[in-house]
Design a protein around this motif. Sequence first.
Motif, short mmCIF file in Angstrom:
data_model
loop_
_atom_site.label_atom_id
_atom_site.label_comp_id
_atom_site.label_asym_id
_atom_site.label_seq_id
_atom_site.Cartn_x
_atom_site.Cartn_y
_atom_site.Cartn_z
N SER B 274 0.88 -1.17 0.00
CA SER B 274 0.00 0.00 0.00
C SER B 274 0.91 1.22 0.00
N PRO B 275 0.36 2.38 -0.31
CA PRO B 275 1.22 3.55 -0.37
C PRO B 275 1.93 3.83 0.96
N SER B 276 1.36 3.36 2.04
CA SER B 276 1.94 3.74 3.32
C SER B 276 2.91 2.71 3.90
N SER B 277 2.99 1.55 3.26
CA SER B 277 3.93 0.57 3.82
C SER B 277 4.83 0.09 2.69
N SER B 278 5.94 -0.50 3.07
CA SER B 278 6.86 -0.92 2.02
C SER B 278 7.00 -2.43 1.96
N THR B 279 7.62 -2.86 0.93
CA THR B 279 7.82 -4.28 0.63
C THR B 279 8.57 -5.00 1.76
N ARG B 280 8.00 -6.14 2.15
CA ARG B 280 8.59 -6.89 3.28
C ARG B 280 9.39 -8.11 2.85
N TYR B 281 8.99 -8.66 1.70
CA TYR B 281 9.51 -9.99 1.36
C TYR B 281 10.15 -10.07 0.00
N LEU B 282 11.03 -11.05 -0.12
CA LEU B 282 11.61 -11.41 -1.41
C LEU B 282 11.33 -12.89 -1.64
N ALA B 283 10.89 -13.23 -2.85
CA ALA B 283 10.67 -14.65 -3.17
C ALA B 283 11.74 -15.09 -4.16
N SER B 284 12.17 -16.34 -4.04
CA SER B 284 13.18 -16.88 -4.96
C SER B 284 12.74 -18.25 -5.44
N SER B 286 14.19 -21.88 -7.33
CA SER B 286 15.49 -22.54 -7.48
C SER B 286 15.44 -23.87 -8.21
N ASP B 287 16.61 -24.25 -8.67
CA ASP B 287 16.83 -25.54 -9.29
C ASP B 287 16.61 -26.66 -8.28
N ASP B 288 16.61 -26.33 -6.99
CA ASP B 288 16.41 -27.35 -5.94
C ASP B 288 14.94 -27.70 -5.78
N LYS B 289 14.10 -27.25 -6.70
CA LYS B 289 12.66 -27.52 -6.79
C LYS B 289 11.81 -26.77 -5.78
N SER B 290 12.44 -25.91 -5.00
CA SER B 290 11.67 -25.17 -4.02
C SER B 290 11.65 -23.68 -4.33
N LEU B 291 10.73 -23.00 -3.65
CA LEU B 291 10.75 -21.53 -3.64
C LEU B 291 11.01 -21.16 -2.19
N ARG B 292 11.60 -20.01 -1.98
CA ARG B 292 11.81 -19.53 -0.61
C ARG B 292 11.34 -18.11 -0.50
N ILE B 293 10.85 -17.77 0.71
CA ILE B 293 10.49 -16.38 0.98
C ILE B 293 11.46 -15.90 2.05
N TRP B 294 12.01 -14.72 1.81
CA TRP B 294 13.03 -14.16 2.68
C TRP B 294 12.52 -12.84 3.26
N ALA B 295 12.94 -12.56 4.50
CA ALA B 295 12.58 -11.28 5.12
C ALA B 295 13.74 -10.82 5.97
N ARG B 296 13.76 -9.52 6.20
CA ARG B 296 14.78 -8.97 7.07
C ARG B 296 14.33 -9.20 8.50
N THR B 297 15.18 -9.88 9.29
CA THR B 297 14.72 -10.29 10.63
C THR B 297 15.46 -9.63 11.80
N ASP B 298 16.40 -8.74 11.50
CA ASP B 298 17.12 -8.14 12.62
C ASP B 298 16.34 -6.97 13.20
N VAL B 318 12.16 -17.26 5.63
CA VAL B 318 11.05 -17.42 6.57
C VAL B 318 10.03 -18.45 6.11
N LYS B 319 10.20 -18.92 4.88
CA LYS B 319 9.28 -19.97 4.40
C LYS B 319 9.90 -20.70 3.22
N VAL B 320 9.69 -22.03 3.18
CA VAL B 320 10.10 -22.82 2.02
C VAL B 320 8.83 -23.36 1.38
N LEU B 321 8.66 -23.15 0.08
CA LEU B 321 7.46 -23.59 -0.62
C LEU B 321 7.79 -24.80 -1.47
N LYS B 322 7.12 -25.93 -1.20
CA LYS B 322 7.35 -27.11 -2.01
C LYS B 322 6.09 -27.40 -2.81
#
Lengths: 178, 428
Positions: B274-284, B286-298, B318-322
């Motif tokens: 939304s205009p007031s919040s920013s992007t939290r996640y990155l999705a990737s 892979s050749d390893d047959k999975s997708l992963r979701i990443w977030a900044r956790t510090d 933060v998540k592995v998608l099979k």
Amino acid sequence: MAPALINANPTIFAPTKQSLRRNDLNARALWIDQRDESDEDSEAEEDIDQQEVFDLIRGISDPEHPLSLEQLHVVSAEQIELSRNRVLVEFTPTVPHCGMSTIIGLSIRVRLMRCLPERFKLDMRVKKGSHQSEDAVNKQLNDKERVAAALENPALVDVVEQCLSTASKRDDLNPLDL
Amino acid sequence: MPSLPEIKYPYRLEQIAELTGHEDKVWSISWNPHPEHPLLASCSSDKSIRLYAYSPPSTPSSSPSTGSERKDKESEYNFRHVSTIATGHSKTVRSIAWTNDGRTLASASFDSTVGLWERSPSNADASSSASGDDSPETNKELGVSGEWELTTTLEGPDSEIKSVAFSTSSSSTSPSPYGNVGGLVATCSRDKSVWIWENVGDGEWETVSVIMGVHSQDVKCLAWYPGEDILASGSYDDTIKLYIDDPQDDWYDFATLEGHTSTVWSLAWEPLPSPSSSTRYLASASDDKSLRIWARTDTPKKGVLGHVNSSDQRWECVKVLKGHERSVYSVSWGHSPFSTDSSYEDAGWIASTGSDGRINIWSIKAPTNPTSHVPLVELIASHEDAHGIYDLNAVAWAPHTTTGGMEGVLASCGDDGVVRVWKVVKND
């Protein structure tokens, strides 16, 4: 002076009897334009077995010697695994540091890409323990993008075509005729 | 492999267009993001780019449509081929990307160059003044027709270019008579480098940074953080790197995301929620047959990338998608349609595809608990053999527009040389 061959003294094995089904397979291998995708599940007729896949690749030449992959025991029917729409070809490089493994792998891949029904997805690997950098070789050979780019490299394509030139002329190779 | 029992997902994919014409594998598709240029581009090993125009429906679907209306849907969107760019690249065109203003298209090739294409201005001007016709239909046609010309070639990398992407930061998108001066474009290559160029006006682009020695292998994909000059790259070395510019020095990598066990083929940032919040996640993907979701956790503060001076950023998976049987080649993250609820929790829909020929759609929700970084993921649709026996190479959601009409629309391309367009439809 010619550059030193990576594998100057390969062990040569006698080729096995040709598959009786070879003629059938050759006829089918020419079907590239005749593939009929409107066939109702014709899996039954088009079922491929290990021997047929082996027949396609046994005559590929080694990049360094006028010898076939069969004669060098690089490929064998036992090292081919088939499941519905999937082929796994394992091959054994002649020496553990074989720099020619990528060329050999690429040649096998191209041969099968051209001759197998399109529904087959091909995976390749070197025989476990047979190569110093087996993971690295496996990764390259199974990276579809790297394979596609390699096949747009004319020099590499020339070498591969050389190796493939004998693929269907297995009979002409005489192991004693070096 | 035994066939799985029929699983009933909440949604399904319905094909709304089948676009043929390429003579070899289609590697990538890209939607023009600007509403004045409703175009879908595709690129291929046949070295050409094909452009298809479409007509976004004037009224957004207020309710999910049923299958019986499919015939209407096909003609409703009216996808049609309007142009082929014979790029002149000497090898495969692997990736394409549009600038935010929709006027420039980049083509990235295995011949190690990038072409920048624009429609010759004379075409558009001549047509409008000659006909003196200002009807919306004519303007729409002007938005999509015309000849595309090569205005610049970017050279530098030593080997095949795998991806090209334009930044969407405000400094990159403020228009000027000479295009988006200050705008950045990035490329990545098998030579392990990431190059960043800047638009300096007059159709000229200057190299701003050549990032080497970061990835140890072939760099496969890039994705700019929405609205910022922050870049992510994925590689054959199984890692993802994040980069930012140090104004006093140079571009540098401030985070490495590790976890995949094979090549990272594709990346997609969560679109701006939304205009007031920013992007939290990155999705990737892979050749390893999975997708992963990443977030900044510090940081407990969600959705804020923050000022990146410190190298204390911790990025975690933060998540592995099979849900795929073979290599996953592409991931795209779009807004979820049909949601009247613009709550902070809704984080959009991910589409993924690959060598197994399957398209999966996953719904993503951010946790309500402010200290958790783990999103809620649900597989809401799965379409087998989307291109028959052939590998799919890419999927891409249609652009989110304020006028609507393209919600739930997804394009895919594959080794069959075909581009398909789908609509995600609710199952009753």
